[in-house]
Design a protein around this motif. Structure first.
Motif, PDB file in Angstrom:
ATOM      1  N   UNK A   1       0.830  -1.198   0.000  1.00 20.78           N
ATOM      2  CA  UNK A   1       0.000   0.000   0.000  1.00 20.78           C
ATOM      3  C   UNK A   1       0.868   1.252   0.000  1.00 20.78           C
ATOM      4  N   UNK A   2       0.232   2.390  -0.192  1.00 25.33           N
ATOM      5  CA  UNK A   2       0.951   3.660  -0.115  1.00 25.33           C
ATOM      6  C   UNK A   2       1.635   3.800   1.234  1.00 25.33           C
ATOM      7  N   UNK A   3       0.937   3.395   2.297  1.00 24.48           N
ATOM      8  CA  UNK A   3       1.510   3.504   3.642  1.00 24.48           C
ATOM      9  C   UNK A   3       2.722   2.588   3.791  1.00 24.48           C
ATOM     10  N   UNK A   4       2.644   1.352   3.233  1.00 25.60           N
ATOM     11  CA  UNK A   4       3.780   0.434   3.271  1.00 25.60           C
ATOM     12  C   UNK A   4       4.991   1.047   2.571  1.00 25.60           C
ATOM     13  N   UNK A   5       4.747   1.544   1.358  1.00 25.14           N
ATOM     14  CA  UNK A   5       5.825   2.127   0.547  1.00 25.14           C
ATOM     15  C   UNK A   5       6.432   3.337   1.244  1.00 25.14           C
ATOM     16  N   UNK A   6       5.589   4.193   1.778  1.00 24.67           N
ATOM     17  CA  UNK A   6       6.097   5.389   2.439  1.00 24.67           C
ATOM     18  C   UNK A   6       6.957   5.019   3.639  1.00 24.67           C
ATOM     19  N   UNK A   7       6.515   4.045   4.414  1.00 28.33           N
ATOM     20  CA  UNK A   7       7.266   3.652   5.608  1.00 28.33           C
ATOM     21  C   UNK A   7       8.639   3.094   5.261  1.00 28.33           C
ATOM     22  N   UNK A   8       8.747   2.341   4.164  1.00 26.48           N
ATOM     23  CA  UNK A   8      10.012   1.687   3.834  1.00 26.48           C
ATOM     24  C   UNK A   8      10.909   2.542   2.957  1.00 26.48           C
ATOM     25  N   UNK A   9      10.338   3.349   2.055  1.00 27.46           N
ATOM     26  CA  UNK A   9      11.133   4.047   1.046  1.00 27.46           C
ATOM     27  C   UNK A   9      11.249   5.556   1.250  1.00 27.46           C
ATOM     28  N   UNK A  10      10.445   6.125   2.134  1.00 28.17           N
ATOM     29  CA  UNK A  10      10.445   7.581   2.271  1.00 28.17           C
ATOM     30  C   UNK A  10      10.792   8.022   3.692  1.00 28.17           C
ATOM     31  N   UNK A  11      10.106   7.475   4.676  1.00 27.24           N
ATOM     32  CA  UNK A  11      10.169   8.029   6.029  1.00 27.24           C
ATOM     33  C   UNK A  11      11.339   7.535   6.875  1.00 27.24           C
ATOM     34  N   UNK A  12      12.102   6.556   6.400  1.00 28.39           N
ATOM     35  CA  UNK A  12      13.257   6.106   7.177  1.00 28.39           C
ATOM     36  C   UNK A  12      14.253   7.252   7.369  1.00 28.39           C
ATOM     37  N   UNK A  13      14.887   7.351   8.513  1.00 25.88           N
ATOM     38  CA  UNK A  13      15.843   8.435   8.762  1.00 25.88           C
ATOM     39  C   UNK A  13      16.977   8.504   7.740  1.00 25.88           C
TER      40      UNK A  13
END
Length: 314
Positions: A193-205
């Motif tokens: 999902x968008x949330x899955x993708x964001x958590x793994x590919x965008x929001x990581x420090x």
């Protein structure tokens, strides 16, 4: 006989011990405390373990379900033991612990990555029935040895960074939905999902907006490329993706030059990337830009301890 304990990571103190072991053993030593803490919170069902000998952290491990909505009965895992403490059954103790937890999740196998240069790890996995699933070539670019590249997007395309542009994320997600499934892989690679993708590919420090480059045609996101901030002067290439309709126009190579320029400006000394062996186009592009091949990484799958089902042939 020395006292051994395996504890689950419960707080920042034990997580720092976990990170110190991984950082000492990992080929690149890229696991920061901040990123490790983020992954613990973001990856549903993840459990981390610290193995101590006489109270001193000498081993670490983790196990989690596969993300992206996968129904594959295989958990993702990792095991690290400090070199001076190997061949004493510590890896086996951690593997047993991971197997017990994974079986409780309804899993039948573990997926573990090891590098071609890690002979101990390759022997450990081979002796336990693990089989290769896929292989990645590892490439490095010494940034002091290359001039600052000229970044010229193809006609009609503009490049910007993600800084202050949360509105770009839905378009970037659409790029990922086309780019990630097209990466040659022996096995599934879920975007989720968008949330899955964001958590793994965008929001990581380690994924900072200033090192995330987005290709636009007008207001449409047609491609993007992400750098991961590692330690010891190293940055890692994450996904470089372009929408199918926009491929073959030089966008990917221009994004790659933008990443090299961005890494040099940020003061990094090395850029590292992994390419699936079967992904000939991106391997050719990297070699053309001066990346040097190193021993790669291998993804293995193998049975849980005590499993009566053999690992499926591949």
């Amino acid at each position: 006989m020395s006292q051994l304990t395996i504890d689950t990571v419960q707080d920042d103190t034990s997580l720092r011990a976990w990170t110190e072991v991984v950082d000492a053993v990992d080929v690149w030593g890229v696991t920061s405390f901040e990123d490790a803490r983020y992954l613990r919170e973001a990856q549903a069902g993840r459990v981390d373990y610290v193995l101590r000998r006489e109270g001193v952290p000498v081993g670490a491990a983790f196990v989690r379900p596969r993300g992206g909505g996968s129904e594959t009965p295989c958990a993702v895992a990792g095991i690290w033991v400090r070199p001076e403490h190997r061949r004493n059954g510590l890896g086996t103790r951690l593997h047993d612990t991971l197997s017990t937890h994974a079986r409780g999740l309804g899993m039948r196998e573990l997926e573990i990555e090891a590098y071609e240069s890690q002979e101990d790890a390759l022997c450990f996995l081979g002796n336990r029935g693990y089989q290769e699933v896929t292989r990645h070539t590892e490439l490095v670019l010494e940034l002091d040895d290359v001039p600052m590249p000229e970044v010229r997007p193809p006609p009609g395309i503009t490049f910007i960074t993600r800084e202050g542009r949360e509105d770009l994320l839905p378009g970037m997600y659409q790029v990922a939905r086309e780019a990630i499934p097209d990466i040659p892989m022996d096995g599934e690679d879920e975007v989720g999902t968008f949330e899955d993708w964001r958590a793994s590919d965008i929001d990581r420090p380690i994924h900072t907006p200033d090192l995330t480059f987005v290709a636009l045609h007008g207001d449409e996101v047609v491609g993007y490329a992400v750098l991961q901030r590692a330690q010891r002067g190293v940055a890692f290439h994450s996904l470089t993706g372009v929408k199918r309709a926009w491929r073959g126009r030089g966008i990917a190579s221009a994004l790659k030059r933008a990443q090299i320029a961005g890494a040099k400006k940020a003061g990094f000394k090395r850029l590292v990337t992994e390419n699936v062996v079967e992904n000939a186009p991106i391997r050719h592009l990297n070699e053309k830009m001066g990346y040097r091949t190193l021993p790669g990484a291998i993804v293995f799958r193998g049975p849980l301890v005590g499993s009566t089902e053999p690992t499926r042939p591949r």
